[in-house]
Scaffold this motif. Structure first.
Motif, PDB file in Angstrom:
ATOM      1  N   ARG A 134      -0.314  10.355   0.323  1.00  0.00           N
ATOM      2  CA  ARG A 134       0.936   9.910   0.231  1.00  0.00           C
ATOM      3  C   ARG A 134       1.428   8.655   0.983  1.00  0.00           C
ATOM      4  O   ARG A 134       2.129   7.778   0.191  1.00  0.00           O
ATOM      5  CB  ARG A 134       2.065  11.011   0.517  1.00  0.00           C
ATOM      6  N   GLN A 179       5.561  11.358  -9.862  1.00  0.00           N
ATOM      7  CA  GLN A 179       6.891  11.399  -9.731  1.00  0.00           C
ATOM      8  C   GLN A 179       7.179  10.585  -8.351  1.00  0.00           C
ATOM      9  O   GLN A 179       8.287   9.927  -8.130  1.00  0.00           O
ATOM     10  CB  GLN A 179       7.698  12.631  -9.742  1.00  0.00           C
ATOM     11  N   ASP A 180       6.514  11.036  -7.215  1.00  0.00           N
ATOM     12  CA  ASP A 180       6.870  10.451  -5.902  1.00  0.00           C
ATOM     13  C   ASP A 180       6.812   8.962  -6.030  1.00  0.00           C
ATOM     14  O   ASP A 180       7.527   8.198  -5.300  1.00  0.00           O
ATOM     15  CB  ASP A 180       5.935  11.090  -4.890  1.00  0.00           C
ATOM     16  N   ASN A 200       3.106  16.405  -8.184  1.00  0.00           N
ATOM     17  CA  ASN A 200       4.331  15.624  -8.284  1.00  0.00           C
ATOM     18  C   ASN A 200       4.054  14.048  -7.608  1.00  0.00           C
ATOM     19  O   ASN A 200       5.026  13.330  -7.437  1.00  0.00           O
ATOM     20  CB  ASN A 200       5.390  16.080  -7.347  1.00  0.00           C
ATOM     21  N   ARG A 201       2.735  13.803  -7.653  1.00  0.00           N
ATOM     22  CA  ARG A 201       2.388  12.567  -7.089  1.00  0.00           C
ATOM     23  C   ARG A 201       3.074  11.359  -7.947  1.00  0.00           C
ATOM     24  O   ARG A 201       3.411  10.411  -7.482  1.00  0.00           O
ATOM     25  CB  ARG A 201       0.835  12.411  -7.418  1.00  0.00           C
TER      26      ARG A 201
END
Length: 287
Positions: free
Chosen positions: A205, A257-258, A254-255
């Motif tokens: 992340r 979208q993040d 959700n990567r």
């Protein structure tokens, strides 16, 4: 080696108390990041480990005839390297790369059209497979991948993971000098693992976020280029053919979208760069 960072201790100091003093000194002088990771190793060890891993990677892929020579007599290969170097240089000149001047940041091309992957060693040696380049649609996506890999090296993710893996006991032994050549031995033992190292989701992340930061600061690439890349990788996974990149880079649902949310938060450019010569770059590699 840690020993050079500390003054010699009197022979009258008991080992247990010496350990306490030295370990306390490290804890006080080491720095932590937003993930709560304290870095005990000096930056020189990133360079040392990176050099060893890079030598292993060069040897491995050269033995297979897959490591493209940037000084090749083939002008198309040299042109491809010049183009790739330009992408990396734009990211490095963003003003956001902490170890811009400390790491070599050399980039190498592995000619394997069946592998959609890229990785960076500690200390900033970057490897990109032609299979990845071939599959991408535009230069923003490739810049997003390169920004992500540069972030892994620049945020010292490999050395932090090494530190977690070998633990405080090894560090204490190195501080006390009770393990002659201990750091070099740990690095040698761990070196081969970095060709397939899996980072934690926190590190992944963080690398995604820094990719957005780097690309946005270039004022050239779409800062969410990494999202476009992961959309391509997701398409492969949905077809039941997960790329090798997915085996070393866990991809939470959700990567994408993040990354896009982080780009919106920063308010950076998300329009695809035009006239980059990306298709010519691919043709020069025979893709």
């Amino acid at each position: 080696m840690f020993a050079r960072f500390f003054a010699p201790l009197s022979s009258g100091v008991k080992p247990a108390f010496a350990a306490f003093l030295l370990l306390s000194s490290v804890l006080l002088t080491s720095c932590g990041d937003k993930n709560g990771d304290t870095v005990f190793f000096p930056i020189e060890n990133d360079l040392q480990l990176g050099m060893q891993v890079s030598q292993q990677a060069d040897s491995l892929y050269a033995s297979k005839g897959q490591l493209l020579d940037r000084n090749s007599p083939n002008p198309r290969t040299r042109a491809a390297y010049a183009h790739l170097d330009q992408i990396v240089e734009r990211i490095l000149e963003s003003g956001q790369v902490t170890y811009r001047d400390e790491f070599p940041w050399d980039v190498k091309i592995i000619d394997d059209k069946n592998v959609q992957n890229a990785f960076a060693t500690p200390g900033g040696h970057i490897y990109v497979f032609t299979g990845l380049i071939s599959y991408l649609d535009n230069e923003d996506q490739l810049a997003g991948v390169l920004g992500h890999e540069i972030a892994h090296a620049d945020q010292r993710h490999s050395i932090k993971q090494l530190q977690k893996q070998y633990g405080i006991s090894v560090i204490s032994g190195l501080i006390l000098g009770s393990e002659a050549g201990g750091l070099e031995r740990v690095i040698t033992q761990a070196g081969g693992q970095f060709l397939g190292l899996k980072f934690s989701r926190d590190y992944e992340r963080e690398a995604d976020e820094f990719s957005v930061l780097y690309l946005g600061a270039t004022d050239y690439y779409a800062c969410d280029g990494a999202a476009g890349f992961f959309q391509k990788m997701q398409a492969l996974e949905n077809r039941g053919t997960p790329p090798e990149f997915a085996s070393t880079h866990p991809a939470p649902g959700n990567r994408i979208q993040d990354i896009q949310a982080h780009a919106r938060q920063r308010g950076c450019k998300t329009e695809t760069a035009s006239n980059t010569g990306f298709q010519e770059f691919k043709r020069n590699l025979g893709l």
